[in-house]
Enzyme design. Structure first.
Site, short mmCIF file in Angstrom:
data_model
loop_
_atom_site.label_atom_id
_atom_site.label_comp_id
_atom_site.label_asym_id
_atom_site.label_seq_id
_atom_site.Cartn_x
_atom_site.Cartn_y
_atom_site.Cartn_z
CG MET A 100 -1.87 -1.40 1.45
SD MET A 100 -2.87 -1.04 2.64
CE MET A 100 -2.09 -0.87 4.12
N GLY A 101 0.87 2.03 -1.10
CA GLY A 101 1.67 3.17 -1.12
C GLY A 101 2.89 2.79 -2.09
CB THR B 115 11.06 6.78 -1.84
OG1 THR B 115 10.77 7.90 -2.45
CG2 THR B 115 12.36 6.30 -1.87
CB ILE B 116 9.56 3.14 1.55
CG1 ILE B 116 10.08 4.25 1.95
CG2 ILE B 116 9.99 2.03 2.46
CD1 ILE B 116 11.64 4.18 1.98
CB SER C 91 8.90 1.85 -6.05
OG SER C 91 10.00 2.82 -5.36
CE LYS D 278 9.72 9.20 10.95
NZ LYS D 278 9.70 8.76 9.41
CD GLU E 197 14.34 -3.80 12.30
OE1 GLU E 197 15.04 -2.59 12.83
OE2 GLU E 197 14.59 -4.67 13.28
N GLY F 48 18.14 16.84 -1.63
CA GLY F 48 17.10 16.11 -1.55
C GLY F 48 17.15 15.35 -0.11
CE LYS G 187 13.03 7.84 12.38
NZ LYS G 187 13.99 8.58 11.50
#
Lengths: 404, 404
Positions: B7-8, B11-12, B14, B100, B124, B182, B200
């Site tokens: 879902m989504g 960047t992460i 893909s 997070k 994680e 970036g 965090k």
């Protein structure tokens, strides 16, 4: 209550009993049960120890007691530790070990016996002392493509090198200090010749590849030839000298070796000093990660043993997939590995540099004011084989250290 | 084949698809099965992506497909990510998250729902990017008495501080560079005000204590007031300035806070530079250990997501004990924490030192040649409460940074 037995009541073995006491509440919270020590197997008596009443001298007591589900092996040495471990596993008891000599020499056999008897043989404490290392490598990084492992895995030699670096001491003087402080043994060979580091990088490589890797097949060099002068040049270069165990894994083959290397400040191992250990794992997608902490010491190492006990407490009735299979992982010759080289040369840089360049091509010359009648150079990258072939012809070559 | 849905597809998300491809062989070797991506839920179309044919726009497709056993949530933001996660867990699907914000705001609720439905909610990747951190903390250190966690948990601010330290740049200039590269967002508030670090360290404290810890209850300061001048004094002192999230756990209470601190070269965090993260865990028996690596980045973070997928693949039919219970862990006021303080003062050290000593007792004076008409002092240790009470009376006080 889960009952354990401890074989070998030395530093680590007594530490295990202590850690189980100190962390009793946390362990009960984590596992729902207390982990108790029912027996301690040792040749000696310990009348003054609070655990003295649990001392036994006969392995049969442990083997025959069905209440003992997990056995801790902190004896050291291959015999009789291997035989005892084997018999415990065959009796259906899990075994947790801190003994890298047994894991290196007999690990493949013991892992197979454990699988056969549906129990676990774990040894987090055998590499990197208290640092969680084996478990992250085999769980968090399970499935990841490991490209390289490089680690400062021996606290004694790291202490000696740190002392030489900070105080300009000779190897002999720093070794003596380490011996006086109890960091080095009277016979320091296993540490300073790189054998301890070698056994550990062999174990880590076997875990990363899933196949057997033996210490005796590795290229291993120690630190006895490192001099105070080398550190003067290293400082000028912004480098640090470390004893590193490396495993370079590529295309189904591993080049595994131990040798002192110069590392620059960008290398995470640069700042690992004193008796600390640090292990860098380079994964294809995760990049470089480092695990750092006390590589030795009573309670840290005992904590690693206890972490295995807690792990086993969570699945007492099954063999968790762990370890490596029979059959050696293919190794690549050390001569194919590429390095830059720091080379110390007796002579005058203006007069003698031509011969050096003829051998190694373009090099960077380093001079330090403290040392006259000599200089050093830093070469470009080349295969170890070429360095070995070409260097004997270089006039005045005193010594060399690989640079990573 | 285990079927997952993502879902989504940013960047992460893909990156997760890529890591599953890159590590296909390793994952099959590790789990005995391939982990495939059956659907990708996103509002957009991706006609040019090799995964474009798997794009869907309706969560119902995932919820209603019994083949999908694990769902990856890499959407970011609390809504609708929380709602989607909840519905997936209720439908009996495991969920792995890198988000997070959801874990901090709704983690307690989602962990309870996962337990109720015998599935797992793992995250994680939500802390420390690619660094194996949550799993070692909750497995290797399970049962250990954790005394302190202190971490550089935000790559953006660490990049900015490293840039300021190395090149003498102002905060504004270093932030601009980070934005150009970036590394920082156009609206950098979440990073530079310490909110990201706060979420965090809250999550890590909840995992270490087993109870809820919320970001909004923490003392949080950012780095916007750190100046190039502070770094001149820091260098003179041999210190480095880092944004650190700290959790000091003692006698059943935790003091959890985020603020910039000066650390000396003996602190393992000293050498954690650029966009890297480092987390030091101090355990009662294991001592100080550090986990270090890329705290952000597409493939490292995606690798952490995949490590959770591989973990779940090993026990698809059970809820592994993980996370924390309902009910807030008792927190201690930040004012009770003890520090030394670096204080920058306008004036002349010989004339103005008496007032400083009247306030703080014995202090060390630091002057740097680049700065005239001002000086700095390093105090002894005192409670934050005393510093807050006494410091307003000190004439010429420009700024201060805590020292650990």
């Amino acid at each position: 209550m889960i009952q354990a037995a401890v074989m070998g009541f030395g530093t680590i073995g007594s530490g295990v009993a202590e850690v189980l006491d100190i962390n009793r509440d946390g362990i009960i919270q984590a596992t729902g049960q207390e982990i108790g020590v029912k027996y301690i197997l040792d040749l000696r008596e310990f009348p003054d120890s609070p655990y003295g009443d649990r001392i036994i001298h006969d392995i049969e007591v442990i083997l025959k007691d069905p209440e003992v589900q997990i056995v801790v092996e902190t004896m050291g040495g291959v015999h009789p530790a291997f035989d005892f471990t084997k018999r415990c596993l065959e009796a259906g008891k899990h075994v947790v070990s801190s003994n890298k000599a047994v894991v290196d020499a007999k690990g493949t056999e013991l892992l197979a016996i454990a699988r056969e008897h549906h129990v676990n043989y774990l040894f987090e404490a055998a590499v990197g002392g208290g640092i969680p290392l084996i478990r992250p490598l085999t769980t968090s990084l399970k499935g990841e493509t490991i490209q390289e492992i490089s680690g400062i895995l021996n606290g004694t030699t790291n202490y000696i090198l740190t002392k030489m670096s900070r105080e300009g001491q000779s190897f002999a003087r720093a070794l003596l200090t380490a011996q006086e402080l109890g960091y080095a043994e009277k016979n320091p060979e296993a540490d300073v010749e790189g054998h301890d580091t070698g056994r550990k990088i062999a174990i880590l490589t076997a875990l990363a590849t899933g196949q057997e890797v033996k210490f005796e097949d590795l290229h291993v060099e120690g630190i006895t030839h490192i001099t105070a002068e080398d550190f003067l040049y290293a400082k000028k270069l912004g480098f640090s000298v470390k004893l590193v165990g490396t495993s370079h894994i590529e295309k189904g083959k591993a080049c595994v070796y131990v040798c002192p290397v110069m590392v620059d400040a960008d290398n995470p191992l640069y700042g690992v000093n004193d008796v600390y250990n640090g292990v860098v794992v380079d994964g294809k997608t995760v990049g470089k990660i480092m695990f750092y902490g006390s590589g030795a010491g009573k309670l840290p190492t005992a904590n690693a043993v206890v972490s295995d006990l807690v792990d086993i407490a969570g699945h007492l009735t099954e063999n968790a997939a762990f370890g490596w299979k029979e059959g050696k992982f293919p190794l690549k010759s050390f001569e194919t590995e590429k390095f830059r080289y720091y080379i110390r040369i007796s002579g005058d840089p203006t007069e003698d540099i031509d011969g050096v360049r003829a051998a190694f091509g373009s090099v960077k010359v380093i001079e330090v004011p403290e040392l006259t009648g000599e200089f050093a150079v830093l070469t470009g990258e080349m295969e170890e084989e070429r360095f070995q072939r070409v260097s004997p012809a270089v006039r005045g070559l005193i010594s060399s250290i690989r640079v990573r």
